[in-house]
Design a protein around this motif. Structure first.
Motif, PDB file in Angstrom:
ATOM      1  N   GLN A 273       0.838  -1.202   0.000  1.00 44.49           N
ATOM      2  CA  GLN A 273       0.000   0.000   0.000  1.00 44.49           C
ATOM      3  C   GLN A 273       0.876   1.256   0.000  1.00 44.49           C
ATOM      4  O   GLN A 273       0.591   2.223  -0.709  1.00 44.49           O
ATOM      5  CB  GLN A 273      -0.950   0.000   1.201  1.00 44.49           C
ATOM      6  CG  GLN A 273      -2.084  -0.988   1.055  1.00 44.49           C
ATOM      7  CD  GLN A 273      -2.935  -1.087   2.301  1.00 44.49           C
ATOM      8  OE1 GLN A 273      -2.487  -0.799   3.407  1.00 44.49           O
ATOM      9  NE2 GLN A 273      -4.184  -1.516   2.123  1.00 44.49           N
ATOM     10  N   LYS A 274       1.944   1.242   0.781  1.00 39.86           N
ATOM     11  CA  LYS A 274       2.861   2.383   0.793  1.00 39.86           C
ATOM     12  C   LYS A 274       3.550   2.546  -0.560  1.00 39.86           C
ATOM     13  O   LYS A 274       3.735   3.666  -1.042  1.00 39.86           O
ATOM     14  CB  LYS A 274       3.917   2.215   1.891  1.00 39.86           C
ATOM     15  CG  LYS A 274       3.366   2.367   3.293  1.00 39.86           C
ATOM     16  CD  LYS A 274       4.471   2.144   4.310  1.00 39.86           C
ATOM     17  CE  LYS A 274       3.958   2.219   5.734  1.00 39.86           C
ATOM     18  NZ  LYS A 274       5.051   1.974   6.696  1.00 39.86           N
ATOM     19  N   ASN A 275       3.929   1.422  -1.176  1.00 42.46           N
ATOM     20  CA  ASN A 275       4.573   1.468  -2.494  1.00 42.46           C
ATOM     21  C   ASN A 275       3.629   2.065  -3.536  1.00 42.46           C
ATOM     22  O   ASN A 275       4.030   2.922  -4.327  1.00 42.46           O
ATOM     23  CB  ASN A 275       5.023   0.079  -2.935  1.00 42.46           C
ATOM     24  CG  ASN A 275       6.157  -0.467  -2.095  1.00 42.46           C
ATOM     25  OD1 ASN A 275       6.817   0.257  -1.370  1.00 42.46           O
ATOM     26  ND2 ASN A 275       6.361  -1.762  -2.167  1.00 42.46           N
ATOM     27  N   VAL A 276       2.396   1.607  -3.524  1.00 41.69           N
ATOM     28  CA  VAL A 276       1.410   2.126  -4.472  1.00 41.69           C
ATOM     29  C   VAL A 276       1.193   3.619  -4.225  1.00 41.69           C
ATOM     30  O   VAL A 276       1.110   4.407  -5.174  1.00 41.69           O
ATOM     31  CB  VAL A 276       0.082   1.342  -4.389  1.00 41.69           C
ATOM     32  CG1 VAL A 276      -1.037   2.042  -5.144  1.00 41.69           C
ATOM     33  CG2 VAL A 276       0.270  -0.069  -4.920  1.00 41.69           C
ATOM     34  N   GLY A 277       1.117   4.020  -2.965  1.00 40.82           N
ATOM     35  CA  GLY A 277       0.968   5.442  -2.640  1.00 40.82           C
ATOM     36  C   GLY A 277       2.123   6.266  -3.189  1.00 40.82           C
ATOM     37  O   GLY A 277       1.918   7.353  -3.756  1.00 40.82           O
TER      38      GLY A 277
END
Length: 171
Positions: A64-68
């Motif tokens: 989720q952090k990577n996608v953000g």
């Protein structure tokens, strides 16, 4: 035998729904996804992995952090491209206006020598202006790319630190 398949289909459907998938359309709904509802013990994963059981909640949080970070980087690139496009459009409109004015002035000029001098001067000024604007547009592109790279780089460094700290906790 049909009863076993029905039970298997029911179990798979429940599992997919808990993970946020729509079993009818097989689409993933991230808003419905709740990693805390994932019980690896129900599927024998705790026995398969033992103490080294992967923490799916942590893996999903990382993704989720990577996608953000990718979305922020993409937004920076889109903003830069939009700025370049708007500036190019404004330059095109300004160039058309200036060319129209120049042509009108050249047609109104009685002395051909003076007309040629005006045309040479206008061409020189237009060339210098194009070079300056090209440099400015290049700077806008460089800035947006740099901003996007910095966002992705910061996320990569953050992830490395998270992996290090997770490893140190297990060691």
């Amino acid at each position: 035998m049909a009863d076993i398949f029905d039970q298997l289909i029911k179990a798979q459907t429940e599992f997919a729904q808990r993970l946020g998938f729509d079993p009818k359309g097989f689409g993933f709904d991230a808003a419905r996804f709740d990693p805390s509802k994932f019980d690896a013990g129900k599927f024998g994963m705790d026995q398969a992995f033992g103490q080294g059981m992967p923490r799916f909640d942590l893996v999903l949080a990382q993704h989720q952090k990577n996608v953000g970070a990718f979305l922020k980087a993409q937004a920076a690139m889109v903003d830069g491209a939009q700025t370049v496009f708007q500036r190019q459009l404004a330059l095109f409109q300004q160039t058309i206006t200036e060319a129209t004015t120049l042509m009108q002035n050249l047609l109104a000029e009685k002395d051909s020598r003076a007309g040629i001098e005006k045309q040479v001067d206008a061409s020189k000024q237009a060339f210098e202006k194009i070079i300056a604007e090209a440099q400015d547009l290049g700077n806008v592109v460089t800035k947006s790319q740099s901003e996007a790279f910095q966002l992705l780089n910061a996320r990569a460094l953050e992830q490395i630190e998270e992996i290090k700290s997770a490893y140190e906790k297990t060691a």
